[in-house]
Scaffold this motif. Structure first.
Motif, short mmCIF file in Angstrom:
data_model
loop_
_atom_site.label_atom_id
_atom_site.label_comp_id
_atom_site.label_asym_id
_atom_site.label_seq_id
_atom_site.Cartn_x
_atom_site.Cartn_y
_atom_site.Cartn_z
N ASP A 179 0.81 -1.22 0.00
CA ASP A 179 0.00 0.00 0.00
C ASP A 179 0.84 1.27 0.00
N SER A 180 1.99 1.23 0.68
CA SER A 180 2.80 2.44 0.78
C SER A 180 3.39 2.85 -0.57
N ASN A 181 3.49 1.90 -1.51
CA ASN A 181 4.06 2.20 -2.83
C ASN A 181 3.02 2.16 -3.95
N ARG A 182 1.77 1.81 -3.60
CA ARG A 182 0.75 1.66 -4.63
C ARG A 182 0.14 2.99 -5.01
N GLY A 183 -0.07 3.17 -6.29
CA GLY A 183 -0.67 4.38 -6.83
C GLY A 183 -0.44 4.41 -8.32
N ALA A 184 -1.16 5.27 -9.01
CA ALA A 184 -1.03 5.33 -10.47
C ALA A 184 -1.39 6.72 -10.98
N ARG A 185 -0.79 7.07 -12.09
CA ARG A 185 -1.14 8.29 -12.82
C ARG A 185 -1.95 7.88 -14.04
N TYR A 186 -3.02 8.63 -14.33
CA TYR A 186 -3.82 8.32 -15.52
C TYR A 186 -3.75 9.46 -16.53
N SER A 187 -3.92 9.07 -17.80
CA SER A 187 -3.98 10.03 -18.90
C SER A 187 -5.11 9.59 -19.82
N ILE A 188 -6.06 10.46 -20.06
CA ILE A 188 -7.23 10.15 -20.88
C ILE A 188 -7.31 11.15 -22.02
N HIS A 201 -5.74 14.42 -16.95
CA HIS A 201 -4.61 13.82 -16.25
C HIS A 201 -4.89 13.86 -14.75
N GLY A 202 -4.45 12.85 -14.07
CA GLY A 202 -4.65 12.82 -12.62
C GLY A 202 -3.99 11.62 -12.00
N SER A 203 -4.28 11.38 -10.74
CA SER A 203 -3.68 10.27 -10.01
C SER A 203 -4.73 9.46 -9.27
N LEU A 204 -4.40 8.20 -9.02
CA LEU A 204 -5.25 7.28 -8.27
C LEU A 204 -4.52 6.86 -7.02
N GLY A 205 -5.26 6.59 -5.96
CA GLY A 205 -4.66 6.23 -4.70
C GLY A 205 -4.37 4.74 -4.57
N ASP A 207 -6.05 2.46 -3.09
CA ASP A 207 -7.18 1.53 -3.01
C ASP A 207 -7.50 0.89 -4.35
N SER A 208 -6.66 1.09 -5.36
CA SER A 208 -6.75 0.41 -6.66
C SER A 208 -7.92 0.84 -7.53
N SER A 209 -8.58 1.92 -7.19
CA SER A 209 -9.64 2.45 -8.06
C SER A 209 -9.84 3.92 -7.73
N GLY A 210 -10.50 4.61 -8.64
CA GLY A 210 -10.76 6.03 -8.39
C GLY A 210 -11.60 6.63 -9.49
N ASP A 211 -12.27 7.73 -9.16
CA ASP A 211 -13.11 8.44 -10.13
C ASP A 211 -12.31 9.54 -10.81
N TYR A 212 -12.74 9.90 -12.00
CA TYR A 212 -12.15 11.04 -12.71
C TYR A 212 -13.28 11.87 -13.30
N ALA A 213 -13.00 13.12 -13.60
CA ALA A 213 -14.00 14.00 -14.21
C ALA A 213 -13.28 15.16 -14.88
N GLY A 214 -13.87 15.65 -15.95
CA GLY A 214 -13.31 16.78 -16.66
C GLY A 214 -14.34 17.38 -17.60
N ILE A 215 -13.96 18.47 -18.26
CA ILE A 215 -14.86 19.17 -19.18
C ILE A 215 -14.15 19.36 -20.51
#
Length: 248
Positions: A179-188, A201-205, A207-215
């Motif tokens: 968990d201390s090293n887990r995380g990810a950057r996303y690019s859509i 662009h953003g990051s995920l924590g 917990d292996s999942s996360g929401d994103y939003a943009g306009i």
């Protein structure tokens, strides 16, 4: 002729040879063949044993300490993971078993096995006892982009343009790090036809999942999107292409 001088030495050699040929040497007791001590393995390693009919307990720990008394004597005090295998002579790969639990996190582990050999012909001196502790290292494997959602909805605003569209969804991944090293950057990347109308662009924590939003600003009624995830080690994993009808 065997002289009295060499009789004892010669008899020792003969007896040792008979035991080796008859297959009752202790080295042939039911045990693990691979991974070898100190090996580097995948997150779901394959184990090879020297018998084909029986069962095996495998236990791993970040620490080498074992129980010294009680009914669990010999097992690790603080096990990290474990698995249980049934071996049958008719298996596609006799004597072989693949880790069936969740993928192991990257890192170095202490591990040992406890075997039960069902073949009465072979010696079973190690049956029911935890065998000597070894080590293995699980490699840091690339991030797995398990799936994601992509939806689009037109919104009423004049802050950026009159044709703003909100795009949003969820990203899910797995990575075999703690968990201390887990995380990810996303690019859509969002497109209307062949034209790129927005990038998120953003990051995920951890917990292996996360929401994103943009306009994005577009008059298109249908959008497509591609996404990639990058883990802390620099591994990149692409997601499947998504198509969304812009809702009002």
């Amino acid at each position: 002729m065997i002289t009295s001088k060499c009789r004892r030495k010669c008899m020792t050699i003969i007896v040792s040879s008979v035991f080796a040929l008859s297959g009752v040497a202790s080295a042939q007791a039911a045990s693990v063949v691979s991974p070898a001590n100190g090996a580097t393995v995948d997150a779901k390693p394959t184990f090879q044993f020297d018998f084909f009919d029986g069962s095996v307990d495998v236990e791993l720990s970040a620490l080498p300490d074992v129980m010294t008394a009680g009914r669990h004597a010999g097992s690790f005090v603080d096990p990290s993971a474990g698995d249980f295998f049934i071996l049958r002579p008719g298996d596609p790969l006799p004597g072989q078993a693949v880790w069936g639990q969740l993928p192991l996190n990257a890192g170095r582990y202490y591990w040992h096995v406890k075997t039960s050999n069902y073949d009465d012909v072979l010696p079973t001196g190690t049956d029911g006892l935890w065998q000597p502790t070894m080590t293995l290292t699980v490699r840091d494997e690339p991030i797995v982009f398990e799936g994601w959602t992509f939806t689009a909805r037109r919104i009423r605003t004049k802050k950026r343009c009159r044709t703003e569209v909100a795009v949003l969804g969820k990203l899910v991944y797995t990575d075999n790090v703690d968990d201390s090293n887990r995380g990810a950057r996303y690019s859509i990347t969002v497109k209307a036809g062949r034209k790129t109308v927005g990038q998120l662009h953003g990051s995920l924590g951890a917990d292996s999942s996360g929401d994103y939003a943009g306009i994005v600003c577009t008059k298109a009624a249908k959008l497509s999107a591609t996404a990639t995830l990058r883990d802390a080690a620099g591994h990149v994993s692409p997601g499947t292409l998504k198509i969304a009808i812009v809702r009002r």
